[in-house]
Design a protein around this motif. Sequence first.
Motif, PDB file in Angstrom:
ATOM      1  N   GLY A   1       0.817  -1.199   0.000  1.00 46.50           N
ATOM      2  CA  GLY A   1       0.000   0.000   0.000  1.00 46.50           C
ATOM      3  C   GLY A   1       0.850   1.248   0.000  1.00 46.50           C
ATOM      4  N   ALA A   2       0.243   2.410  -0.268  1.00 46.93           N
ATOM      5  CA  ALA A   2       0.975   3.663  -0.349  1.00 46.93           C
ATOM      6  C   ALA A   2       1.445   4.069   1.035  1.00 46.93           C
ATOM      7  CB  ALA A   2       0.090   4.741  -0.952  1.00 46.93           C
ATOM      8  N   GLY A   3       2.669   4.565   1.080  1.00 50.69           N
ATOM      9  CA  GLY A   3       3.214   5.056   2.331  1.00 50.69           C
ATOM     10  C   GLY A   3       2.977   6.533   2.467  1.00 50.69           C
ATOM     11  N   VAL A   4       3.695   7.170   3.372  1.00 51.13           N
ATOM     12  CA  VAL A   4       3.614   8.610   3.564  1.00 51.13           C
ATOM     13  C   VAL A   4       4.375   9.279   2.425  1.00 51.13           C
ATOM     14  CG1 VAL A   4       4.202  10.527   5.089  1.00 51.13           C
ATOM     15  CG2 VAL A   4       3.484   8.326   6.065  1.00 51.13           C
ATOM     16  N   SER A   5       3.755  10.246   1.795  1.00 44.28           N
ATOM     17  CA  SER A   5       4.458  10.960   0.724  1.00 44.28           C
ATOM     18  C   SER A   5       4.612  12.431   1.100  1.00 44.28           C
ATOM     19  CB  SER A   5       3.738  10.812  -0.613  1.00 44.28           C
ATOM     20  OG  SER A   5       2.441  11.358  -0.540  1.00 44.28           O
ATOM     21  N   GLN A   6       5.686  13.012   0.612  1.00 44.27           N
ATOM     22  CA  GLN A   6       5.972  14.419   0.888  1.00 44.27           C
ATOM     23  C   GLN A   6       6.396  15.110  -0.393  1.00 44.27           C
ATOM     24  OE1 GLN A   6       8.385  13.409   4.892  1.00 44.27           O
ATOM     25  NE2 GLN A   6       8.056  15.604   4.586  1.00 44.27           N
ATOM     26  N   SER A   7       6.024  16.374  -0.489  1.00 45.07           N
ATOM     27  CA  SER A   7       6.460  17.161  -1.651  1.00 45.07           C
ATOM     28  C   SER A   7       6.729  18.594  -1.237  1.00 45.07           C
ATOM     29  CB  SER A   7       5.388  17.104  -2.750  1.00 45.07           C
ATOM     30  OG  SER A   7       4.166  17.648  -2.281  1.00 45.07           O
ATOM     31  N   PRO A   8       7.670  19.261  -1.902  1.00 47.30           N
ATOM     32  CA  PRO A   8       8.605  18.677  -2.861  1.00 47.30           C
ATOM     33  C   PRO A   8       9.664  17.844  -2.152  1.00 47.30           C
ATOM     34  CG  PRO A   8       9.218  20.944  -2.404  1.00 47.30           C
ATOM     35  CD  PRO A   8       7.942  20.690  -1.635  1.00 47.30           C
ATOM     36  N   SER A   9      10.448  17.116  -2.890  1.00 46.68           N
ATOM     37  CA  SER A   9      11.516  16.335  -2.261  1.00 46.68           C
ATOM     38  C   SER A   9      12.694  17.248  -1.928  1.00 46.68           C
ATOM     39  CB  SER A   9      11.974  15.195  -3.181  1.00 46.68           C
ATOM     40  OG  SER A   9      12.345  15.696  -4.448  1.00 46.68           O
ATOM     41  N   ASN A  10      12.882  18.267  -2.742  1.00 45.15           N
ATOM     42  CA  ASN A  10      13.926  19.250  -2.507  1.00 45.15           C
ATOM     43  C   ASN A  10      13.369  20.638  -2.762  1.00 45.15           C
ATOM     44  OD1 ASN A  10      16.786  18.115  -2.030  1.00 45.15           O
ATOM     45  ND2 ASN A  10      15.956  16.797  -3.613  1.00 45.15           N
ATOM     46  N   LYS A  11      13.809  21.598  -1.947  1.00 44.68           N
ATOM     47  CA  LYS A  11      13.370  22.969  -2.135  1.00 44.68           C
ATOM     48  C   LYS A  11      14.537  23.891  -1.803  1.00 44.68           C
ATOM     49  CE  LYS A  11      10.446  26.452  -2.590  1.00 44.68           C
ATOM     50  NZ  LYS A  11       9.800  26.773  -3.894  1.00 44.68           N
ATOM     51  N   VAL A  12      14.904  24.724  -2.765  1.00 46.64           N
ATOM     52  CA  VAL A  12      15.917  25.736  -2.521  1.00 46.64           C
ATOM     53  C   VAL A  12      15.216  27.088  -2.588  1.00 46.64           C
ATOM     54  CG1 VAL A  12      18.087  26.752  -3.269  1.00 46.64           C
ATOM     55  CG2 VAL A  12      17.702  24.306  -3.563  1.00 46.64           C
ATOM     56  N   THR A  13      15.391  27.893  -1.581  1.00 46.18           N
ATOM     57  CA  THR A  13      14.717  29.179  -1.533  1.00 46.18           C
ATOM     58  C   THR A  13      15.664  30.249  -1.021  1.00 46.18           C
ATOM     59  OG1 THR A  13      12.691  30.298  -0.790  1.00 46.18           O
ATOM     60  CG2 THR A  13      13.847  28.965   0.838  1.00 46.18           C
ATOM     61  N   GLU A  14      15.342  31.468  -1.356  1.00 44.60           N
ATOM     62  CA  GLU A  14      16.157  32.581  -0.874  1.00 44.60           C
ATOM     63  C   GLU A  14      15.705  33.012   0.507  1.00 44.60           C
ATOM     64  OE1 GLU A  14      17.116  34.707  -5.200  1.00 44.60           O
ATOM     65  OE2 GLU A  14      15.822  35.693  -3.730  1.00 44.60           O
ATOM     66  N   LYS A  15      16.635  33.448   1.291  1.00 40.59           N
ATOM     67  CA  LYS A  15      16.332  33.973   2.624  1.00 40.59           C
ATOM     68  C   LYS A  15      15.243  35.041   2.526  1.00 40.59           C
ATOM     69  CE  LYS A  15      18.575  36.610   6.299  1.00 40.59           C
ATOM     70  NZ  LYS A  15      19.848  37.212   6.759  1.00 40.59           N
ATOM     71  N   GLY A  16      14.263  34.929   3.402  1.00 38.69           N
ATOM     72  CA  GLY A  16      13.176  35.897   3.434  1.00 38.69           C
ATOM     73  C   GLY A  16      11.919  35.454   2.704  1.00 38.69           C
ATOM     74  N   LYS A  17      12.031  34.432   1.872  1.00 42.64           N
ATOM     75  CA  LYS A  17      10.863  33.928   1.153  1.00 42.64           C
ATOM     76  C   LYS A  17      10.065  32.969   2.039  1.00 42.64           C
ATOM     77  CE  LYS A  17      12.041  35.486  -3.074  1.00 42.64           C
ATOM     78  NZ  LYS A  17      11.231  36.366  -3.929  1.00 42.64           N
ATOM     79  N   ASP A  18       8.799  32.774   1.685  1.00 39.57           N
ATOM     80  CA  ASP A  18       7.952  31.796   2.371  1.00 39.57           C
ATOM     81  C   ASP A  18       7.987  30.473   1.611  1.00 39.57           C
ATOM     82  OD1 ASP A  18       5.225  34.153   3.180  1.00 39.57           O
ATOM     83  OD2 ASP A  18       7.324  34.043   3.837  1.00 39.57           O
ATOM     84  N   VAL A  19       7.889  29.372   2.351  1.00 37.08           N
ATOM     85  CA  VAL A  19       7.820  28.060   1.706  1.00 37.08           C
ATOM     86  C   VAL A  19       6.687  27.246   2.316  1.00 37.08           C
ATOM     87  CG1 VAL A  19      10.260  27.929   1.072  1.00 37.08           C
ATOM     88  CG2 VAL A  19       9.516  27.033   3.279  1.00 37.08           C
ATOM     89  N   GLU A  20       6.148  26.347   1.493  1.00 38.01           N
ATOM     90  CA  GLU A  20       5.117  25.411   1.953  1.00 38.01           C
ATOM     91  C   GLU A  20       5.574  24.000   1.662  1.00 38.01           C
ATOM     92  OE1 GLU A  20       0.834  27.768   1.595  1.00 38.01           O
ATOM     93  OE2 GLU A  20       1.283  26.060   0.307  1.00 38.01           O
ATOM     94  N   LEU A  21       5.497  23.159   2.673  1.00 32.74           N
ATOM     95  CA  LEU A  21       5.859  21.757   2.525  1.00 32.74           C
ATOM     96  C   LEU A  21       4.598  20.932   2.754  1.00 32.74           C
ATOM     97  CD1 LEU A  21       9.105  21.838   4.725  1.00 32.74           C
ATOM     98  CD2 LEU A  21       8.838  22.493   2.334  1.00 32.74           C
ATOM     99  N   ARG A  22       4.456  19.900   1.931  1.00 33.17           N
ATOM    100  CA  ARG A  22       3.210  19.129   1.975  1.00 33.17           C
ATOM    101  C   ARG A  22       3.468  17.699   2.422  1.00 33.17           C
ATOM    102  NH1 ARG A  22      -1.873  18.738  -1.424  1.00 33.17           N
ATOM    103  NH2 ARG A  22      -2.341  16.507  -1.537  1.00 33.17           N
ATOM    104  N   CYS A  23       2.495  17.153   3.144  1.00 31.68           N
ATOM    105  CA  CYS A  23       2.569  15.762   3.590  1.00 31.68           C
ATOM    106  C   CYS A  23       1.239  15.065   3.342  1.00 31.68           C
ATOM    107  CB  CYS A  23       2.907  15.697   5.080  1.00 31.68           C
ATOM    108  SG  CYS A  23       2.786  14.040   5.800  1.00 31.68           S
ATOM    109  N   ASP A  24       1.303  13.906   2.702  1.00 33.03           N
ATOM    110  CA  ASP A  24       0.138  13.038   2.539  1.00 33.03           C
ATOM    111  C   ASP A  24       0.349  11.799   3.399  1.00 33.03           C
ATOM    112  OD1 ASP A  24       0.086  14.478  -0.355  1.00 33.03           O
ATOM    113  OD2 ASP A  24      -1.895  13.729   0.202  1.00 33.03           O
ATOM    114  N   PRO A  25      -0.400  11.653   4.481  1.00 31.43           N
ATOM    115  CA  PRO A  25      -0.171  10.507   5.369  1.00 31.43           C
ATOM    116  C   PRO A  25      -0.751   9.229   4.780  1.00 31.43           C
ATOM    117  CG  PRO A  25      -2.059  11.740   6.120  1.00 31.43           C
ATOM    118  CD  PRO A  25      -1.488  12.494   4.942  1.00 31.43           C
ATOM    119  N   ILE A  26      -0.500   8.134   5.447  1.00 29.29           N
ATOM    120  CA  ILE A  26      -1.099   6.870   5.060  1.00 29.29           C
ATOM    121  C   ILE A  26      -2.605   6.964   5.300  1.00 29.29           C
ATOM    122  CG2 ILE A  26      -1.247   4.415   5.646  1.00 29.29           C
ATOM    123  CD1 ILE A  26       1.763   4.543   6.319  1.00 29.29           C
ATOM    124  N   SER A  27      -3.370   6.480   4.340  1.00 32.03           N
ATOM    125  CA  SER A  27      -4.816   6.556   4.441  1.00 32.03           C
ATOM    126  C   SER A  27      -5.316   5.865   5.709  1.00 32.03           C
ATOM    127  CB  SER A  27      -5.443   5.879   3.210  1.00 32.03           C
ATOM    128  OG  SER A  27      -6.848   5.890   3.302  1.00 32.03           O
TER     129      SER A  27
END
Lengths: 114, 112
Positions: free
Chosen positions: A1-27
């Motif tokens: 079955g599907a495990g926990v997934s996360q996106s993005p796998s890598n994120k490079v951002t400049e200081k001062g910017k906002d970022v959003e990280l996503r998680c899809d748990p096991i159903s």
Amino acid sequence: GAGVSQSPSNKVTEKGKDVELRCDPISGHTALYWYRQSLGQGLEFLIYFQGNSAPDKSGLPSDRFSAERTGGSVSTLTIQRTQQEDSAVYLCASSLARYSYEQYFGPGTRLTVT
Amino acid sequence: DQQVKQNSPSLSVQEGRISILNCDYTNSMFDYFLWYKKYPAEGPTFLISISSIKDKNEDGRFTVFLNKSAKHLSLHIVPSQPGDSAVYFCAASAMGGNKLVFGAGTILRVKS
């Protein structure tokens, strides 16, 4: 079955910017956790969700960090005005029940703040 | 304040021999302990756990020992295999708690 997934796998951002990280748990997993691992460190607890509510936010390092969970499923961790010390691997985990100690981890999002 | 400590950053063992990974903790409220294994670019995967009411738990090649008086636990892998090469994290939880407190990890290298 599907495990926990996360996106993005890598994120490079400049200081001062906002970022959003996503998680899809096991159903069907009602509990969801966010951790982060800085270089050479162990995993550091950030926040815990039971359903859509977060009874334990004690690990969030500052008010620049926030997280939400919708529909008892997907969670988003938001970091505002990123700083270089926010660079880390952010890991999401889920577990079947409220006090289940065995947590299943996603592959993580590697965040680099330049 | 590190509540869970893994004092050996790395360990190298010959294939077929025993690997012993150690972990110490300071919080006497911890009542459940887990070991996780992590390969590069993957999330940690649960390996084995032990409740504080026990002093030993065995699962195949993996055995965890708990010494509550010393606040010390160890993971034994025997025989060690090259595929066991990974980072091993010790984690602990307090009664009724949800979060896991992790050690910094030990890199295990099993040489063939």
